[in-house]
Design a protein around this motif. Sequence first.
Motif, PDB file in Angstrom:
ATOM      1  N   GLY A   2       0.866  -1.309  -0.045  1.00 50.93           N
ATOM      2  CA  GLY A   2      -0.131   0.062   0.089  1.00 50.93           C
ATOM      3  C   GLY A   2       0.880   1.276   0.190  1.00 50.93           C
ATOM      4  N   HIS A   3       0.614   2.016   1.066  1.00 49.08           N
ATOM      5  CA  HIS A   3       1.400   3.229   1.245  1.00 49.08           C
ATOM      6  C   HIS A   3       1.417   4.569   0.221  1.00 49.08           C
ATOM      7  CE1 HIS A   3       4.650   5.484   3.065  1.00 49.08           C
ATOM      8  NE2 HIS A   3       5.402   5.450   2.136  1.00 49.08           N
ATOM      9  N   ILE A   4       1.413   4.347  -0.985  1.00 51.89           N
ATOM     10  CA  ILE A   4       1.497   5.383  -1.658  1.00 51.89           C
ATOM     11  C   ILE A   4       0.028   5.866  -2.365  1.00 51.89           C
ATOM     12  CG2 ILE A   4       3.794   5.205  -2.549  1.00 51.89           C
ATOM     13  CD1 ILE A   4       2.686   3.816  -5.100  1.00 51.89           C
ATOM     14  N   HIS A   5      -0.751   5.180  -1.837  1.00 49.43           N
ATOM     15  CA  HIS A   5      -2.505   5.441  -2.422  1.00 49.43           C
ATOM     16  C   HIS A   5      -2.529   5.598  -3.792  1.00 49.43           C
ATOM     17  CE1 HIS A   5      -3.461   7.995   1.597  1.00 49.43           C
ATOM     18  NE2 HIS A   5      -2.440   7.057   1.800  1.00 49.43           N
ATOM     19  N   LYS A   6      -2.052   4.667  -4.336  1.00 48.11           N
ATOM     20  CA  LYS A   6      -2.141   4.442  -6.096  1.00 48.11           C
ATOM     21  C   LYS A   6      -2.133   2.863  -6.195  1.00 48.11           C
ATOM     22  CE  LYS A   6      -0.322   5.821 -10.435  1.00 48.11           C
ATOM     23  NZ  LYS A   6      -0.284   4.377 -11.149  1.00 48.11           N
ATOM     24  N   ALA A   7      -3.695   2.486  -6.521  1.00 56.49           N
ATOM     25  CA  ALA A   7      -3.771   1.204  -7.085  1.00 56.49           C
ATOM     26  C   ALA A   7      -3.361   0.855  -8.242  1.00 56.49           C
ATOM     27  CB  ALA A   7      -5.222   1.132  -7.007  1.00 56.49           C
ATOM     28  N   GLU A   8      -2.684  -0.288  -8.326  1.00 55.37           N
ATOM     29  CA  GLU A   8      -1.795  -0.690  -9.604  1.00 55.37           C
ATOM     30  C   GLU A   8      -1.569  -2.046  -9.527  1.00 55.37           C
ATOM     31  OE1 GLU A   8      -0.823  -0.018 -12.855  1.00 55.37           O
ATOM     32  OE2 GLU A   8       0.227   1.943 -12.205  1.00 55.37           O
ATOM     33  N   MET A   9      -1.773  -2.654 -10.850  1.00 53.05           N
ATOM     34  CA  MET A   9      -1.292  -4.021 -10.952  1.00 53.05           C
ATOM     35  C   MET A   9      -0.496  -4.201 -12.355  1.00 53.05           C
ATOM     36  SD  MET A   9      -3.942  -7.083  -9.830  1.00 53.05           S
ATOM     37  CE  MET A   9      -5.326  -6.503 -10.718  1.00 53.05           C
ATOM     38  N   ARG A  10       0.779  -4.349 -12.132  1.00 51.79           N
ATOM     39  CA  ARG A  10       1.670  -4.610 -13.471  1.00 51.79           C
ATOM     40  C   ARG A  10       2.758  -5.460 -13.278  1.00 51.79           C
ATOM     41  NH1 ARG A  10       5.661  -0.293 -14.406  1.00 51.79           N
ATOM     42  NH2 ARG A  10       5.978   0.707 -12.471  1.00 51.79           N
ATOM     43  N   GLU A  11       3.517  -6.033 -14.483  1.00 48.49           N
ATOM     44  CA  GLU A  11       4.685  -6.669 -14.250  1.00 48.49           C
ATOM     45  C   GLU A  11       5.777  -5.683 -14.229  1.00 48.49           C
ATOM     46  OE1 GLU A  11       5.504  -9.994 -16.290  1.00 48.49           O
ATOM     47  OE2 GLU A  11       3.286 -11.034 -16.114  1.00 48.49           O
ATOM     48  N   ILE A  12       6.949  -6.124 -13.371  1.00 47.95           N
ATOM     49  CA  ILE A  12       8.002  -5.210 -13.380  1.00 47.95           C
ATOM     50  C   ILE A  12       9.285  -6.101 -13.378  1.00 47.95           C
ATOM     51  CG2 ILE A  12       9.369  -3.464 -12.185  1.00 47.95           C
ATOM     52  CD1 ILE A  12       6.884  -2.693 -10.877  1.00 47.95           C
ATOM     53  N   GLY A  13      10.015  -6.370 -14.411  1.00 44.57           N
ATOM     54  CA  GLY A  13      11.174  -7.228 -14.539  1.00 44.57           C
ATOM     55  C   GLY A  13      10.606  -8.553 -13.962  1.00 44.57           C
TER      56      GLY A  13
END
Length: 272
Positions: free
Chosen positions: A204-215
């Motif tokens: 959580g922490h940054i208040h930005k819902a997101e789902m993606r692949e990173i490396g």
Amino acid sequence: MSDTPLRFRSIWISDIHLGTAGCQAGYLLDFLKHVEADHLYLVGDIIDGWALKRSWFWNQSHNDVIQKVLRKARKGTQVTYIPGNHDEGARQFLGLMFGDIRIADEVIHTTADGRRFLVLHGDKFDGVVQCARWLAIVGDRLYGITLRLNHWFNRARARLGLGYWSLSQYLKHKVKTAVNFVSDFEEAVAAEARERGLDGVICGHIHKAEMREIGGIVYCNDGDWVESLTALVELASGELKIVTWQKYYAEQAAQIAELVSPSPDLHGVTPA
């Protein structure tokens, strides 16, 4: 909306910030009323200790959120509470049980399809919080001012018959330095999961819902209940989805099937 609850294997929510005027407790209560799960993860900043030290703010809906979570735990939901920086006082109780709620610094969650995810709040990857606490507190106060403006802005929208819209989130996503910080944070959290040999990370922490692949790592952020009103959920198949509850709160006729119908995507990740 139907009284039949939405059934999930797991639910992650964070950054509720109970104890602040910006907390959207009404939306969260509606969400908790309409969902059931085997696992419920509270991924930090549930109660805003920073704000409560400055001035006391607490209304009945905040009590109701606490009672709703405790009731779910008593009825068999496995509830895990992972403190964040705003409720860091709870970190002195790591490893203990609060009633039927387990308190942990981080956990590894295994999805129904066998993937392993690191679950943690994420503040230790925020250099401002870790290295310049005074700057984080000043930023938090400025953020509080923005949220108060957001409150009056949405009262005006309600009078016009318009739904909730986050002015503070819009402004944050338009500031280049904030956008760069979010990107750096996501990369750092994903790198931690990669180093541990895991499949993904949930934070959580940054208040930005997101789902993606990173490396090759599945990065998931469950968002917040101040601006985006989002949760991360796991279906029985192990597929992960982000649920934006304001859409369903405002439109009580929304179809439940719209939430739980599967949609194809790489590694079972469905973007918001």
